[in-house]
Design an enzyme around this catalytic site. Sequence first.
Site, PDB file in Angstrom:
ATOM      1  CD  GLU A 147      52.054  39.251  43.539  1.00  0.00           C
ATOM      2  OE1 GLU A 147      52.720  38.442  44.193  1.00  0.00           O
ATOM      3  OE2 GLU A 147      50.847  39.038  43.254  1.00  0.00           O
ATOM      4  CD  GLU A 148      47.717  38.009  42.887  1.00  0.00           C
ATOM      5  OE1 GLU A 148      48.325  36.952  42.681  1.00  0.00           O
ATOM      6  OE2 GLU A 148      47.226  38.312  43.994  1.00  0.00           O
ATOM      7  CG  ASP A 167      46.755  37.971  47.247  1.00  0.00           C
ATOM      8  OD1 ASP A 167      47.624  38.846  47.112  1.00  0.00           O
ATOM      9  OD2 ASP A 167      46.781  36.888  46.642  1.00  0.00           O
ATOM     10  CG  ASP A 227      51.205  39.816  48.607  1.00  0.00           C
ATOM     11  OD1 ASP A 227      49.979  39.916  48.797  1.00  0.00           O
ATOM     12  OD2 ASP A 227      51.704  39.151  47.677  1.00  0.00           O
ATOM     13  CG  HIS A 238      50.095  42.417  44.804  1.00  0.00           C
ATOM     14  ND1 HIS A 238      48.857  42.051  44.341  1.00  0.00           N
ATOM     15  CD2 HIS A 238      50.445  41.461  45.691  1.00  0.00           C
ATOM     16  CE1 HIS A 238      48.475  40.921  44.907  1.00  0.00           C
ATOM     17  NE2 HIS A 238      49.418  40.547  45.739  1.00  0.00           N
ATOM     18  CG  HIS A 282      44.750  33.872  43.999  1.00  0.00           C
ATOM     19  ND1 HIS A 282      45.859  33.157  43.610  1.00  0.00           N
ATOM     20  CD2 HIS A 282      45.216  35.022  44.526  1.00  0.00           C
ATOM     21  CE1 HIS A 282      46.957  33.838  43.909  1.00  0.00           C
ATOM     22  NE2 HIS A 282      46.577  34.979  44.464  1.00  0.00           N
TER      23      HIS A 282
HETATM   24  N1  BES Z   1      49.996  37.023  47.976  1.00  0.00           N
HETATM   25  C1  BES Z   1      50.406  35.981  47.106  1.00  0.00           C
HETATM   26  C2  BES Z   1      51.607  35.234  47.624  1.00  0.00           C
HETATM   27  C3  BES Z   1      51.374  34.325  48.786  1.00  0.00           C
HETATM   28  C4  BES Z   1      50.248  33.541  48.885  1.00  0.00           C
HETATM   29  C5  BES Z   1      52.362  34.236  49.743  1.00  0.00           C
HETATM   30  C6  BES Z   1      50.090  32.707  49.973  1.00  0.00           C
HETATM   31  C7  BES Z   1      52.228  33.385  50.812  1.00  0.00           C
HETATM   32  C8  BES Z   1      51.059  32.621  50.924  1.00  0.00           C
HETATM   33  C9  BES Z   1      50.754  36.539  45.747  1.00  0.00           C
HETATM   34  O1  BES Z   1      49.919  37.591  45.352  1.00  0.00           O
HETATM   35  C10 BES Z   1      50.629  35.441  44.728  1.00  0.00           C
HETATM   36  O2  BES Z   1      49.557  34.978  44.494  1.00  0.00           O
HETATM   37  N2  BES Z   1      51.732  35.017  44.147  1.00  0.00           N
HETATM   38  C11 BES Z   1      51.721  33.981  43.155  1.00  0.00           C
HETATM   39  C12 BES Z   1      53.060  33.885  42.480  1.00  0.00           C
HETATM   40  C13 BES Z   1      53.345  35.034  41.540  1.00  0.00           C
HETATM   41  C14 BES Z   1      54.722  34.860  40.950  1.00  0.00           C
HETATM   42  C15 BES Z   1      52.322  35.128  40.436  1.00  0.00           C
HETATM   43  C16 BES Z   1      51.460  32.632  43.795  1.00  0.00           C
HETATM   44  O3  BES Z   1      51.746  32.445  44.978  1.00  0.00           O
HETATM   45  O4  BES Z   1      50.994  31.739  43.091  1.00  0.00           O
HETATM   46 ZN    ZN Z   2      47.852  36.449  45.078  1.00  0.00          ZN
END
Ligand code: BES
Ligand code: ZN
Length: 418
Positions: free
Chosen positions: A278-279, A244, A306, A224, A383
């Site tokens: 994605e975020e 990220d 990712d 992403h 984040h």
């Molecule tokens: N890169 C993250 C996912 C992640 C974080 C995987 C830490 C493993 C360890 C991704 O960009 C993200 O932040 N995903 C969100 C969920 C999404 C549905 C908005 C999250 O993890 O809160």
């Molecule tokens: Zn993220």
Amino acid sequence: MRLRRAALVSSTLATCFVASAQAGPMVWASMGEDAYRLLRRSGAELERVEPYAVEIRAPQADGRIGTREETVYLMRVDEDALPRLSRDIHENLKTCAGFMVHTSRADGRQAVAGFREAAQRGVKPLVNYQIDDEAEVNPLISQVQESNIRSTIVKLSTNYKNRYYATTGGVNASNDLVTTWKALAGSRTDVTVKQFTHSWAQKSVILEIKGTTNPGKVVVIGGHLDSILSSGTSENSIAPGADDDASGVASLQEAMRVLLQSGYKPKRTLQFMAYAAEEIGLKGSQAIATDYKNNAKKVVGVLQLDMTNYQGAASDITMITDYTNSAQNTFVKNLAAHYLPELKVNEDRCGYACSDHASWTNKGYVASFPFEAPLANDNKNIHTSNDTISKSGDNANHALKFAKLALAYAVELGSDGK
Ligand code: BES
Ligand code: ZN
């Protein structure tokens, strides 16, 4: 159909609820569509109902394997309503109560994830996972360069204040990526670079190398493009998102560069994707996976990158086992063992739909997600405005491994005639 569905939920979620006559508080519960309908009809008090789409492959009436979409609901429900639900299910659906009670939302989400995992385990891969393209893969792997990945991460994380889906930075990052990818494509006539337009400002970017003999079968490698601040993101927020997920985009871009510049011509079509948004809930990838499904596109495999540049533990690659396909995961692990034998590979789970692979999984496609570290040792700066490459030693040594893995994946799947 109904019986099968309710039975599937109850057997996969393992336990049946044991009816209790006692009054109780609101509790977490998950169930399939039929049970949810009965519960609604009973007038029970419900809160925070969360539907989860689950793609299931199962024998149809004619014996052939078909796909259908199921919904599993997670919610808070008045405990007092559950004995009646149990009764209603037995009377109406003639099965063990097709629902499960959980101690917390997290526990409920784990159960839904497990359910989905079990459903995915049944997906028969459509492709041959034999590793038989060493003559092509090995020389290409040796061309992958850390310095290119590093410079892409630095550009993506410093040329914009942020790459949020709704800001100028997010829009510019997408437009600039098109320019970069077009330059990498050079004058090749079998390569196209396009933006996928969404209902929000930032566009996803897709580079395609058209397959020579089997162009209708598509292999997707994605990551992403957007970034976010968990404290809230606006025009001037500093959200570098170096790990990220500038790292994932940089890893796949380097694999793509080597394929393009070496003149490699795949038999199947290869598509490299930088997903928007994605975020904020996997929105870009969901829109693309939905579009592909609606147009009956034959995607034979998806690889998600990712977060690839933070080595939080001794292991090099952690295969995420939930919302992914176990047969393809085994193939990816075999690719690593074969082409990158020095790497340590282990497994972990997110416990929820944590990245874009889940968008594909939910549409019935085969997806895998090799991750930078075990979840307990992941990068704690994501984040925040501290998600910079300095947190990875100002180099892209770790992301390099993922670029090589992606390259092996692209060539081993891309070189098959069927
Ligand atoms: N890169 C993250 C996912 C992640 C974080 C995987 C830490 C493993 C360890 C991704 O960009 C993200 O932040 N995903 C969100 C969920 C999404 C549905 C908005 C999250 O993890 O809160
Ligand atoms: Zn993220």
